[in-house]
Write a protein that holds these residues in place. Structure first.
Motif, PDB file in Angstrom:
ATOM      1  N   ALA A 195       0.835  -1.203   0.000  1.00  0.00           N
ATOM      2  CA  ALA A 195       0.000   0.000   0.000  1.00  0.00           C
ATOM      3  C   ALA A 195       0.870   1.252   0.000  1.00  0.00           C
ATOM      4  O   ALA A 195       0.561   2.241  -0.674  1.00  0.00           O
ATOM      5  CB  ALA A 195      -0.930  -0.005   1.220  1.00  0.00           C
ATOM      6  N   LYS A 222      -6.749   4.946  -2.218  1.00  0.00           N
ATOM      7  CA  LYS A 222      -5.408   4.413  -1.940  1.00  0.00           C
ATOM      8  C   LYS A 222      -4.956   4.811  -0.540  1.00  0.00           C
ATOM      9  O   LYS A 222      -4.318   4.025   0.169  1.00  0.00           O
ATOM     10  CB  LYS A 222      -4.414   4.898  -2.991  1.00  0.00           C
ATOM     11  N   SER A 257       1.781   6.766  -6.886  1.00  0.00           N
ATOM     12  CA  SER A 257       0.755   7.742  -7.268  1.00  0.00           C
ATOM     13  C   SER A 257       1.212   9.158  -6.961  1.00  0.00           C
ATOM     14  O   SER A 257       0.993  10.089  -7.752  1.00  0.00           O
ATOM     15  CB  SER A 257      -0.555   7.444  -6.515  1.00  0.00           C
ATOM     16  N   GLN A 279      -8.680   8.110  -7.642  1.00  0.00           N
ATOM     17  CA  GLN A 279      -8.285   6.932  -6.863  1.00  0.00           C
ATOM     18  C   GLN A 279      -7.416   7.259  -5.652  1.00  0.00           C
ATOM     19  O   GLN A 279      -7.180   6.394  -4.801  1.00  0.00           O
ATOM     20  CB  GLN A 279      -7.529   5.948  -7.764  1.00  0.00           C
ATOM     21  N   ASP A 300       2.264   1.699  -3.474  1.00  0.00           N
ATOM     22  CA  ASP A 300       1.219   2.167  -4.377  1.00  0.00           C
ATOM     23  C   ASP A 300       0.989   3.666  -4.188  1.00  0.00           C
ATOM     24  O   ASP A 300       0.884   4.419  -5.162  1.00  0.00           O
ATOM     25  CB  ASP A 300      -0.072   1.392  -4.118  1.00  0.00           C
ATOM     26  N   CYS A 301       0.933   4.098  -2.923  1.00  0.00           N
ATOM     27  CA  CYS A 301       0.737   5.519  -2.634  1.00  0.00           C
ATOM     28  C   CYS A 301       1.930   6.330  -3.132  1.00  0.00           C
ATOM     29  O   CYS A 301       1.773   7.419  -3.684  1.00  0.00           O
ATOM     30  CB  CYS A 301       0.564   5.736  -1.134  1.00  0.00           C
TER      31      CYS A 301
END
Length: 231
Positions: A78, A156, A85, A152, A81-82
């Motif tokens: 996670a 997230k 982004s 998104q 992913d953050c």
């Protein structure tokens, strides 16, 4: 002594194996133990088996470690992913607000170095980053940023928060589980330890029989008497 302290120094697997063997052997030798110590009963072997069953009903240390690793990996995924982004949004922020430090800092440019190593701080950072991105979404989209990515961001951030909370909850549960397992293992040890001690006396003239009831020695053992009989 802490509730998390083990009373035995041998590997857990060795203790459990020994206890299982002793529980079976005791059935044939119970009369000898009872004759020496009247507090023993014919059912003592069954009592050992029950304590072993209680251990088996608990999660093993390896299972707990694996589950902890799974929670940690979910947080790391996670976080990654953050981070991806954020770096993507940051590219378009620099493009849309080139030279505008004040606006860039609203996206966390001046804070990212202080939060990237903290899960809790990263959660708050990403939530604010998502809100800021939404408020400037027209500028970002005009600069070529994907509307979907902006939409998104909050989910997230929520996924990171969920993973972080679940990890922290498991950390606290892990302590309780470990303590419970230690207590049950200690109960097994306290049941088989007297068997070991008495066997050294009542089978002192029968080396083979005595050896069957002798507790495994710690790896550090130098065959000293204290390794064999502990008071």
């Amino acid at each position: 002594m802490s509730l998390n302290d083990r009373l035995f120094k041998i590997p857990e697997a060795s203790l459990l194996e020994y206890a299982g063997v002793v529980a079976e052997m005791y059935l044939n030798d119970s009369d000898a133990f009872i004759a020496f110590d009247s507090t023993f009963t014919p059912e003592y072997g069954t009592k050992i088996k029950d304590s072993l069953a209680a251990v088996m009903a608990q999660k093993s240390d390896q299972v707990i470690i694996d589950e902890m690793a799974e929670h940690t990996q979910m947080v790391l995924d996670a976080m990654a992913d953050c981070n991806h982004s954020y770096k993507t949004i940051a590219y378009f922020v620099r493009k849309a607000f080139k030279g505008n430090t004040a606006v860039q800092n609203q996206f966390g440019f001046n804070d990212i170095s202080n939060v990237r190593d903290s899960q809790a701080k990263m959660v708050l950072f990403m939530e604010q980053h998502a809100k800021t991105s939404e408020s400037y979404q027209a500028n970002l989209v005009a600069a070529g940023c994907s509307q979907e990515l902006i939409s998104q961001l909050m989910s997230k951030a929520e996924q990171l928060k969920k993973a972080n909370i679940e990890q922290e909850i498991f950390k606290k549960k892990r302590g309780v589980i470990t303590q419970q397992r230690t207590q049950i293992l200690n109960e097994v040890y306290q049941l088989v330890k007297p068997i070991n001690d008495i066997a050294q006396i009542i089978f002192s003239d029968d080396a083979a029989r005595m050896a069957k009831y002798t507790l495994p020695k710690p790896k550090s053992s130098q065959n000293a008497p204290d390794d064999l009989i502990e008071s």
